[in-house]
Design a protein around this motif. Structure first.
Motif, PDB file in Angstrom:
ATOM      1  N   HIS A 272       7.505   8.798  -4.494  1.00  0.00           N
ATOM      2  CA  HIS A 272       7.051   7.483  -4.051  1.00  0.00           C
ATOM      3  C   HIS A 272       5.678   7.123  -4.609  1.00  0.00           C
ATOM      4  O   HIS A 272       5.384   5.935  -4.822  1.00  0.00           O
ATOM      5  CB  HIS A 272       7.061   7.409  -2.522  1.00  0.00           C
ATOM      6  CG  HIS A 272       8.414   7.122  -1.959  1.00  0.00           C
ATOM      7  ND1 HIS A 272       9.380   8.091  -1.830  1.00  0.00           N
ATOM      8  CD2 HIS A 272       8.991   5.951  -1.537  1.00  0.00           C
ATOM      9  CE1 HIS A 272      10.475   7.556  -1.322  1.00  0.00           C
ATOM     10  NE2 HIS A 272      10.268   6.251  -1.135  1.00  0.00           N
TER      11      HIS A 272
ATOM     12  N   SER B  18       5.103   3.928  -6.769  1.00  0.00           N
ATOM     13  CA  SER B  18       4.038   2.978  -6.461  1.00  0.00           C
ATOM     14  C   SER B  18       3.173   2.696  -7.679  1.00  0.00           C
ATOM     15  O   SER B  18       2.734   1.555  -7.896  1.00  0.00           O
ATOM     16  CB  SER B  18       3.170   3.521  -5.325  1.00  0.00           C
ATOM     17  OG  SER B  18       3.943   3.670  -4.142  1.00  0.00           O
TER      18      SER B  18
ATOM     19  N   ILE C 202       4.625  -2.652  -3.070  1.00  0.00           N
ATOM     20  CA  ILE C 202       3.567  -1.659  -3.324  1.00  0.00           C
ATOM     21  C   ILE C 202       3.094  -1.041  -2.008  1.00  0.00           C
ATOM     22  O   ILE C 202       2.938   0.190  -1.896  1.00  0.00           O
ATOM     23  CB  ILE C 202       2.392  -2.301  -4.075  1.00  0.00           C
ATOM     24  CG1 ILE C 202       2.811  -2.664  -5.497  1.00  0.00           C
ATOM     25  CG2 ILE C 202       1.187  -1.359  -4.109  1.00  0.00           C
ATOM     26  CD1 ILE C 202       1.785  -3.492  -6.250  1.00  0.00           C
TER      27      ILE C 202
ATOM     28  N   GLY D  24       5.717   1.272  -0.601  1.00  0.00           N
ATOM     29  CA  GLY D  24       5.823   2.457  -1.456  1.00  0.00           C
ATOM     30  C   GLY D  24       4.670   3.409  -1.237  1.00  0.00           C
ATOM     31  O   GLY D  24       4.860   4.637  -1.191  1.00  0.00           O
ATOM     32  N   LEU D  25       3.435   2.881  -1.075  1.00  0.00           N
ATOM     33  CA  LEU D  25       2.272   3.736  -0.834  1.00  0.00           C
ATOM     34  C   LEU D  25       2.342   4.410   0.538  1.00  0.00           C
ATOM     35  O   LEU D  25       1.957   5.579   0.690  1.00  0.00           O
ATOM     36  CB  LEU D  25       0.990   2.901  -0.947  1.00  0.00           C
ATOM     37  CG  LEU D  25       0.593   2.482  -2.366  1.00  0.00           C
ATOM     38  CD1 LEU D  25      -0.598   1.539  -2.330  1.00  0.00           C
ATOM     39  CD2 LEU D  25       0.263   3.710  -3.218  1.00  0.00           C
TER      40      LEU D  25
END
Length: 534
Positions: free
Chosen positions: A18, A22, A143, A146-147
């Motif tokens: 991930h 990202s 984003i 994902g982070l």
């Protein structure tokens, strides 16, 4: 079960995957922002700063590669989430959105290429800005999620620690096995049919995963085909714009001929293909062209330009002899190719060598090809009978929007030309006597033509045809009937440095008694016949 092996890898490297995902999302958001900023500035300012490499500056190869990576990762994580019976919405949305973004970037890449040809209208620029904005903003949501999963704020809810223990991954699962063909083939066929059924059922159960993988492969195929058709092997037509090393080229016209500007055969062994090219230097500094990189392709045969034949083609334009191209300036030049007269071909192509391929992600091509649609000047057109005191349009000839009027003619032993001249002390009236010279034992007379010549102001040949006498020298002949036969008169042009409409020609004296005298204007493959005698 062997199908669990990818799951074990994905679970063990969930955070790292991930984080990588990202980073790809952040890279795309940054590059998409530059595209949005370009169109937003275009709307605000009403113009953009020209660059021959504009397409590669804003949209490059790595952006498409990043989207392919995102789609592959999303597909496999989706598969994991389905097996774990966890929420898959994030990966579904990522897959759909970035497929759309992939197609959108292709459209914008093509738009940047077209900007080299002509600017966009105001409404079009606004539309492009708004669309890229809609493709840009949602990327930040992807984003953020994902982070979160990469850093691990909500990792516990997936319960991967227990799953890792349950997988019971052994070294035997990664051992190599030897497969022997040729013995008990019916067993292999039975196993193959069984494997096919299992794969089929598995694909049906995981439609979205295989849909994303197939969609990704389709997008990659579209990118490869698009780049090959529109960049690497794009075929341009005459009047299309294209750029090589910071110089914007446009092939304006192309001609095939074996005649000079007066319709005479240049060489019995060769014919010529002449290409007229407009070019603008967009580099910061002056440059010039390597003529060996400007090639004529006749099917698979290559010809290089010759620099010694331009005088035969002044009516078509100015020949290129390695002049400098200064920054910001636009030029028009001819490139002449000498080929054997009996050469037959199906396709003529103007090829410019460009050695750049993909550098730092920027897409470029090794050469640019322009398909030529040559205008043939190989055969004389039917003669056109025209009359004195009427405007003769030369529009069908290579002189384009030019006209000539033959006002009158006279034949005599001598003429007086009145003129004005100025010196330091003042301006005065002068006279000049134009008389026939003695040429051997043959009696000579002077034929005076009074002409109005109006040449198209855009013609290169204007710098050589500065008066009516020069026009006659370039294109004129006198024919007359002698002893029942129409012959070409041996003419000596009387050079004039005066401003006058009159052209003085020294001709045989027997032309006075000829019942038929013609002034013939020959412009490459066309002849205009003006009968002087009534």
């Amino acid at each position: 079960m062997i199908i669990k092996k990818p799951y074990a890898f994905l679970i063990k490297h969930f955070r790292l995957i991930h984080l990588i995902l990202s980073s790809l999302l952040i890279f795309l958001a940054y590059k998409t922002h530059s595209v949005y900023k370009f169109f937003n500035d275009y709307v605000k300012n009403g113009y953009y700063t020209y660059s021959s490499e504009i397409s590669g500056t804003y949209i490059n190869f790595y952006m498409f590669l990043a989207i392919v990576g995102i789609l592959v990762v999303a597909a496999f994580i989706y598969l994991l989430m389905k097996w774990k019976k966890k929420s898959r919405l994030y990966y579904i949305l990522v897959s759909i959105f970035y497929m759309i973004l992939f197609i959108g970037l292709l459209v914008y890449f093509n738009t940047f290429l077209n900007l080299l040809n002509e600017p966009l209208g105001v409404q079009a620029v606004r539309a492009y800005r708004d669309i890229i904005f809609m493709l840009y903003v949602p990327q930040y949501l992807f984003i953020i999620f994902g982070l979160i999963r990469g850093i691990g704020f909500d990792i516990k809810k997936f319960d991967f620690k227990k799953d890792l223990a349950d997988l019971d991954i052994k070294e035997e699962d990664q051992e190599e096995i030897e497969v022997t063909f040729g013995q008990n083939s019916y067993k292999y066929k039975r196993k193959a049919r069984r494997a096919y059924r299992e794969i089929k059922y598995y694909a049906i159960e995981n439609k979205f995963f295989f849909g994303v993988i197939c969609g990704t492969l389709a997008l990659v195929l579209i990118l490869v085909v698009y780049v090959n058709l529109n960049v690497f092997t794009k075929k341009y037509k005459e009047n299309d714009f294209f750029t090589v090393d910071g110089v914007v080229f446009q092939v304006l016209d192309s001609y095939e001929t074996d005649m000079d500007l007066k319709g005479n055969k240049i060489n019995s062994l060769y014919k010529y293909i002449v290409i007229k090219v407009s070019m603008k230097n967009t580099n910061e500094y002056r440059t010039n062209l390597e003529t060996r990189n400007l090639r004529l392709m006749l099917d698979d045969k290559i010809y290089y330009p010759t620099l010694s034949k331009f005088d035969y083609f002044r009516d078509l334009g100015r020949g290129y002899t390695k002049e400098n191209l200064y920054s910001g300036e636009t030029y028009e030049y001819l490139f002449v190719y000498e080929i054997p007269k009996d050469t037959k071909y199906n396709k003529a192509t103007f090829r410019m060598i460009d050695s750049i391929n993909i550098v730092n992600g920027e897409i470029s091509s090794k050469h640019k090809d322009v398909r030529l649609n040559t205008i043939k000047y190989m055969e004389l057109e039917p003669e056109e009978q025209v009359y004195m005191k009427s405007a003769i349009s030369l529009e069908k000839s290579t002189l384009l929007k030019s006209e000539i009027v033959v006002n009158s003619y006279e034949i005599g032993d001598r003429f007086i030309e009145n003129y004005n001249y100025c010196v330091a002390s003042g301006c005065y009236d002068g006279t000049r006597i134009i008389a026939a010279s003695v040429l051997g034992n043959q009696e000579r007379s002077v034929l005076k033509l009074n002409l109005d010549v109006m040449l198209d102001e855009n013609l290169y040949i204007n710098r050589f045809i500065t008066n009516n006498t020069k026009f006659y020298e370039a294109f004129g002949d006198i024919m007359y009937l002698s002893n029942g036969e129409l012959v070409k008169a041996p003419v000596v042009v009387k050079t004039m440095d005066l401003e006058t409409k009159n052209v003085y020609l020294e001709v045989p004296s027997n032309i006075k008694n000829s019942p038929l005298i013609r002034f013939v204007i020959s412009i490459r493959n066309r002849k205009y016949i003006v009968t002087l005698t009534s």
